[in-house]
Scaffold this motif. Structure first.
Motif, short mmCIF file in Angstrom:
data_model
loop_
_atom_site.label_atom_id
_atom_site.label_comp_id
_atom_site.label_asym_id
_atom_site.label_seq_id
_atom_site.Cartn_x
_atom_site.Cartn_y
_atom_site.Cartn_z
N THR A 148 41.07 38.03 47.21
CA THR A 148 40.98 37.02 49.31
C THR A 148 40.78 35.63 48.33
O THR A 148 40.62 34.84 48.64
CB THR A 148 39.27 37.20 49.25
N LEU A 149 42.37 35.46 47.53
CA LEU A 149 42.94 34.50 47.25
C LEU A 149 43.86 33.62 47.93
O LEU A 149 44.10 32.68 48.85
CB LEU A 149 44.13 34.60 45.42
N VAL A 214 36.83 41.55 42.56
CA VAL A 214 36.93 40.50 43.20
C VAL A 214 37.95 39.18 42.19
O VAL A 214 36.65 39.06 41.81
CB VAL A 214 36.25 40.10 44.33
N ILE A 215 38.83 38.63 42.31
CA ILE A 215 39.72 37.76 42.81
C ILE A 215 40.13 36.83 44.00
O ILE A 215 40.31 37.22 44.86
CB ILE A 215 40.82 37.62 41.67
N THR A 216 39.02 35.93 43.34
CA THR A 216 38.90 35.01 45.03
C THR A 216 39.44 33.31 44.31
O THR A 216 39.37 33.07 43.63
CB THR A 216 37.75 35.01 45.76
N LYS A 217 39.18 32.30 45.68
CA LYS A 217 39.42 30.40 44.57
C LYS A 217 37.73 30.35 45.61
O LYS A 217 37.03 30.30 45.94
CB LYS A 217 39.99 30.72 45.70
N ALA A 218 37.43 29.11 44.75
CA ALA A 218 36.50 28.60 45.25
C ALA A 218 36.44 27.37 46.02
O ALA A 218 36.30 26.72 45.69
CB ALA A 218 35.64 26.77 43.12
N SER A 219 36.02 28.25 47.42
CA SER A 219 36.42 27.90 48.92
C SER A 219 34.98 27.04 49.05
O SER A 219 35.98 26.63 50.55
CB SER A 219 37.04 28.59 49.81
N GLY A 220 34.52 26.90 48.32
CA GLY A 220 33.08 26.46 49.04
C GLY A 220 32.37 27.33 49.72
O GLY A 220 32.51 28.70 50.04
#
Length: 277
Positions: A148-149, A214-220
């Protein structure tokens, strides 16, 4: 760049506030600025994004990519007098370009920084500084990995498509879909959804696909980072979070209230003019 005009600026003295869009907070701030009767030029990258902005005599929305190398010319051509950067935390290029251009033109620049969530204590949550930390056999092999990058990062995983099982969630846009397909994702391993996504839907998706990490971003919180952390703990799934890039922003607003205050102060002192269509 395609354009959609909701008003016409007539002051050539730099009376327009440029709101760099790309987040839900940009939509909220633009609406609040319109209530304050501050003329805003909002830039977004996709035609879908423009529909989130309510029609107002004080908003003008431009759709399409900007040439970062010529932002100074863009600012002058659009009679921009100040910049409120509400782009995504990972949209580094546009932020760097805007900072450089406003410095060169001696214009105010304010960054609205989406609040970061508290670092998870879950031992299955790993914070990483770059993708190289996960582009490795010990991380990807024998896993069912959900990405979910965002579509701009998917090409990094193209070489791994024949070695492991990858899924991706992307925004519902033709650009995102094309990028995902080029990166080797088949339709049965893609889902197009626009945040926010409920915890129930997030959990169901992971379970439906049998996701193991899961690989994601620190999007708050607006990007669902807190929800992902909670579900990873519930399902005992590993979660890799790519930390935000660290930029030296000239001025950072930590809340929408603070961002509105600085814009309001600038506008009152500037005394620009606006004519409604």
């Amino acid at each position: 760049m395609g354009t959609r005009y909701w008003g016409e600026f007539v002051d050539n003295r730099g009376s327009v506030l440029w709101v760099i869009g790309g987040t839900g907070e940009a939509v909220e701030l633009a609406a609040a600025l319109a209530v304050e009767q501050i003329p805003c030029l909002v830039t977004v990258t996709t035609a879908i994004a423009q529909h989130a902005y309510k029609k107002s005599s004080y908003l003008r929305v431009l759709v399409g990519g900007l040439n970062v190398a010529s932002l100074g010319e863009f600012i002058q051509a659009q009679h921009i007098g100040a910049v409120l950067d509400v782009s995504h935390p990972f949209a580094v290029e546009i932020s760097q370009g805007a900072i450089a251009a406003t410095r060169a033109l001696n214009l105010p620049y304010w960054r609205y920084e989406r609040p970061a969530i508290k670092t998870s204590s879950n031992e299955r949550v790993y914070y990483i500084e770059d993708l190289q930390a996960v582009l490795a056999p010990e991380v990807l092999l024998k896993q069912r990995t959900l990405l979910t990058l965002g579509y701009r990062w998917l090409h990094h995983f193209a070489p791994w498509q024949t070695q492991t099982t990858l899924f991706a969630r992307i925004l519902p846009s033709s650009v995102a879909l094309e990028a995902a397909l080029l990166a080797g994702f088949t339709p049965d391993r893609l889902i197009a959804l626009r945040p926010p996504i409920t915890a129930e839907l997030e959990r169901a998706l992971w379970q439906q696909w049998g996701i193991t990490q899961v690989i994601t971003k620190a999007s708050g919180a607006p990007g669902g980072e807190d929800i992902k952390c909670a579900i990873a703990e519930q399902l005992k799934i590993s979660l890799y979070i790519l930390n935000r890039p660290q930029l030296n922003y000239p001025v950072v607003c930590r809340s929408q209230k603070e961002a509105l205050a600085v814009c309001r102060g600038w506008w009152r002192s500037h005394q620009g003019s606006w004519v409604k269509n």
